[in-house]
Enzyme design. Structure first.
Site, PDB file in Angstrom:
ATOM      1  N   CYS A 245       0.825  -1.218   0.000  1.00 21.21           N
ATOM      2  CA  CYS A 245       0.000   0.000   0.000  1.00 21.21           C
ATOM      3  C   CYS A 245       0.856   1.264   0.000  1.00 21.21           C
ATOM      4  O   CYS A 245       0.345   2.356  -0.271  1.00 21.21           O
ATOM      5  CB  CYS A 245      -0.948   0.024   1.192  1.00 21.21           C
ATOM      6  SG  CYS A 245      -2.147  -1.312   1.155  1.00 21.21           S
TER       7      CYS A 245
ATOM      8  N   GLU B  21     -12.860  -0.375  -0.539  1.00 23.54           N
ATOM      9  CA  GLU B  21     -11.598  -0.167  -1.242  1.00 23.54           C
ATOM     10  C   GLU B  21     -11.340  -1.355  -2.173  1.00 23.54           C
ATOM     11  O   GLU B  21     -10.714  -1.214  -3.225  1.00 23.54           O
ATOM     12  CB  GLU B  21     -10.468  -0.022  -0.222  1.00 23.54           C
ATOM     13  CG  GLU B  21      -9.254   0.669  -0.747  1.00 23.54           C
ATOM     14  CD  GLU B  21      -8.225   0.913   0.345  1.00 23.54           C
ATOM     15  OE1 GLU B  21      -7.854   2.069   0.543  1.00 23.54           O
ATOM     16  OE2 GLU B  21      -7.799  -0.052   0.999  1.00 23.54           O
TER      17      GLU B  21
ATOM     18  N   HIS C 175     -10.780   9.380 -11.276  1.00 25.42           N
ATOM     19  CA  HIS C 175      -9.493   9.562 -11.951  1.00 25.42           C
ATOM     20  C   HIS C 175      -8.662  10.672 -11.317  1.00 25.42           C
ATOM     21  O   HIS C 175      -8.055  11.493 -11.999  1.00 25.42           O
ATOM     22  CB  HIS C 175      -9.671   9.759 -13.466  1.00 25.42           C
ATOM     23  CG  HIS C 175      -9.998   8.461 -14.153  1.00 25.42           C
ATOM     24  ND1 HIS C 175     -11.221   7.867 -14.057  1.00 25.42           N
ATOM     25  CD2 HIS C 175      -9.228   7.633 -14.880  1.00 25.42           C
ATOM     26  CE1 HIS C 175     -11.204   6.734 -14.719  1.00 25.42           C
ATOM     27  NE2 HIS C 175     -10.009   6.551 -15.219  1.00 25.42           N
TER      28      HIS C 175
HETATM   29 ZN   LIG Z   1      -4.921   1.331  -1.653  1.00 30.02          ZN
END
Ligand SMILES: [Zn+2]
Length: 136
Positions: A24, A126, A75
């Protein structure tokens, strides 16, 4: 509460969790899924209809779906967002979505309406398996 609006949408964004010791911490992207749930004790007019027949305009719950050039998060490189910076965890993004959505809803209310009965819950996925929920 007698009324609850629910809506879901997605947006695609990139981010880095600065200082994260693992994948991450590298540049990567997500198709974020958002569910907004807005409860209300009464119906109100909106910016688009002056009679008291709505909790809120669905559009006011879906602003984040728009392209970054139109004020949304689609975006976007989230780390460049002035209110998120380098702390772009699902928890921080969900709290931001809550704060900004409530700010927009309150901006549309009539002057005599404090909106105190409006309760928003934000769910932010997520990944398809991992969701953060935020409410106050
Ligand atoms: Zn992430």
């Amino acid at each position: 509460m007698p009324w609850k609006l629910s809506t879901e949408f997605t947006f695609d964004s990139a981010h880095i969790i600065e200082g994260y010791d693992g994948p991450c911490g590298r540049l990567h992207g997500h198709t974020y899924r958002v569910r907004m749930e807005l409860e209300s004790e009464r119906l109100r007019p909106s910016a688009h209809v002056r009679r008291g027949i709505m909790v809120a305009d669905f559009k006011s719950l879906k602003w984040a779906k728009k392209d970054v050039d139109q004020g949304g998060l689609d975006h976007m490189f989230l780390n460049e967002h002035p209110e998120l910076g380098d702390d772009t965890t699902a928890e921080v993004v969900a709290a931001y979505l809550h704060r900004e959505t409530m700010r927009r809803i309150h901006a549309d209310l009539e002057e005599s309406d404090d909106g105190a009965d409006l309760k928003l819950r934000v769910l932010l996925w997520e990944t398809p398996e991992s969701c953060c929920e935020y409410w106050e």
